[in-house]
Design a protein around this motif. Structure first.
Motif, PDB file in Angstrom:
ATOM      1  N   UNK A 203     -66.693  55.114 -68.034  1.00 16.41           N
ATOM      2  CA  UNK A 203     -67.127  56.386 -68.619  1.00 16.41           C
ATOM      3  C   UNK A 203     -68.323  56.908 -67.839  1.00 16.41           C
ATOM      4  N   UNK A 204     -68.495  58.208 -67.738  1.00 16.16           N
ATOM      5  CA  UNK A 204     -67.573  59.240 -68.224  1.00 16.16           C
ATOM      6  C   UNK A 204     -66.414  59.401 -67.247  1.00 16.16           C
ATOM      7  N   UNK A 205     -65.201  59.612 -67.765  1.00 16.91           N
ATOM      8  CA  UNK A 205     -64.075  59.745 -66.853  1.00 16.91           C
ATOM      9  C   UNK A 205     -63.546  61.170 -66.799  1.00 16.91           C
ATOM     10  N   UNK A 206     -62.870  61.431 -65.691  1.00 18.54           N
ATOM     11  CA  UNK A 206     -62.308  62.752 -65.421  1.00 18.54           C
ATOM     12  C   UNK A 206     -60.829  62.735 -65.765  1.00 18.54           C
ATOM     13  N   UNK A 207     -60.283  63.918 -66.023  1.00 16.51           N
ATOM     14  CA  UNK A 207     -58.862  64.056 -66.371  1.00 16.51           C
ATOM     15  C   UNK A 207     -57.961  63.454 -65.302  1.00 16.51           C
ATOM     16  N   UNK A 208     -58.265  63.748 -64.036  1.00 13.65           N
ATOM     17  CA  UNK A 208     -57.402  63.296 -62.936  1.00 13.65           C
ATOM     18  C   UNK A 208     -57.363  61.765 -62.882  1.00 13.65           C
ATOM     19  N   UNK A 209     -58.534  61.159 -63.023  1.00 17.03           N
ATOM     20  CA  UNK A 209     -58.664  59.700 -62.988  1.00 17.03           C
ATOM     21  C   UNK A 209     -57.886  59.077 -64.155  1.00 17.03           C
ATOM     22  N   UNK A 210     -58.024  59.690 -65.322  1.00 15.38           N
ATOM     23  CA  UNK A 210     -57.342  59.196 -66.518  1.00 15.38           C
ATOM     24  C   UNK A 210     -55.826  59.314 -66.339  1.00 15.38           C
ATOM     25  N   UNK A 211     -55.380  60.454 -65.843  1.00 18.96           N
ATOM     26  CA  UNK A 211     -53.948  60.694 -65.631  1.00 18.96           C
ATOM     27  C   UNK A 211     -53.366  59.674 -64.656  1.00 18.96           C
ATOM     28  N   UNK A 212     -54.064  59.441 -63.537  1.00 20.54           N
ATOM     29  CA  UNK A 212     -53.562  58.491 -62.531  1.00 20.54           C
ATOM     30  C   UNK A 212     -53.457  57.090 -63.108  1.00 20.54           C
ATOM     31  N   UNK A 213     -54.464  56.703 -63.877  1.00 18.12           N
ATOM     32  CA  UNK A 213     -54.461  55.368 -64.467  1.00 18.12           C
ATOM     33  C   UNK A 213     -53.317  55.232 -65.483  1.00 18.12           C
ATOM     34  N   UNK A 214     -53.137  56.247 -66.326  1.00 22.09           N
ATOM     35  CA  UNK A 214     -52.049  56.197 -67.313  1.00 22.09           C
ATOM     36  C   UNK A 214     -50.692  56.165 -66.624  1.00 22.09           C
ATOM     37  N   UNK A 215     -50.520  56.933 -65.565  1.00 22.20           N
ATOM     38  CA  UNK A 215     -49.254  56.892 -64.821  1.00 22.20           C
ATOM     39  C   UNK A 215     -48.985  55.491 -64.303  1.00 22.20           C
ATOM     40  N   UNK A 216     -50.037  54.850 -63.796  1.00 21.23           N
ATOM     41  CA  UNK A 216     -49.906  53.510 -63.237  1.00 21.23           C
ATOM     42  C   UNK A 216     -49.543  52.504 -64.330  1.00 21.23           C
ATOM     43  N   UNK A 217     -50.189  52.635 -65.483  1.00 21.21           N
ATOM     44  CA  UNK A 217     -49.992  51.678 -66.570  1.00 21.21           C
ATOM     45  C   UNK A 217     -48.667  51.894 -67.293  1.00 21.21           C
ATOM     46  N   UNK A 218     -48.291  53.165 -67.471  1.00 20.88           N
ATOM     47  CA  UNK A 218     -47.128  53.467 -68.308  1.00 20.88           C
ATOM     48  C   UNK A 218     -45.807  53.482 -67.552  1.00 20.88           C
ATOM     49  N   UNK A 219     -45.846  53.794 -66.246  1.00 19.55           N
ATOM     50  CA  UNK A 219     -44.557  54.023 -65.559  1.00 19.55           C
ATOM     51  C   UNK A 219     -44.297  52.996 -64.462  1.00 19.55           C
TER      52      UNK A 219
END
Length: 129
Positions: free
Chosen positions: A113-129
């Motif tokens: 923290x604090x995190x940015x949208x892009x960083x969060x999106x990339x991490x979620x893509x990596x974890x979820x897909x």
């Protein structure tokens, strides 16, 4: 782009501002969210979702939550419910050993923290897909 309609994320943070900002970011990115302000609430929401057969696709879990149960204990309880739960640990202290060695603790990702949208999106893509 990856399909993320109806992917559900549980956001656990004791800081209301961070909870709300993360909630807005995730909704903007197309996720459904539920928010928990402490560990006990997070575990209760997770169990309820499992019982309803609508498990969360991922959990963004604050590591340090003063008072009550902390992130590490929350993750243990969630893994008891669902051994393949996808938990991303989040902390303002990137030098915390758990943040640096998150895989050793069963986490799928770590975000400072604090995190940015892009960083969060990339991490979620990596974890979820």
């Amino acid at each position: 782009t990856t399909r993320k309609d109806n992917l559900r994320i549980l956001v656990v943070d004791d800081n209301e501002l961070i909870r709300n900002v993360t909630d807005m970011l995730l909704k903007h990115l197309g996720y459904e969210t539920e928010l928990a302000k402490n560990g006990s609430e997070a575990v209760a929401l997770y169990k309820k979702a499992m019982k309803a057969d609508q498990p969360f696709d991922a959990v963004i879990l604050d590591l340090v939550m003063p008072g009550g149960i902390g992130g590490e204990e929350v993750s243990r309880k969630i893994f008891q419910e669902n051994p393949v739960a996808k938990i991303i640990v989040s902390s303002g202290d990137s030098h915390d050993p758990i943040m640096e060695e998150y895989k050793e603790y069963g986490f799928q990702g770590a975000i400072s923290k604090p995190y940015q949208a892009k960083e969060l999106q990339e991490l979620l893509n990596k974890v979820l897909f």
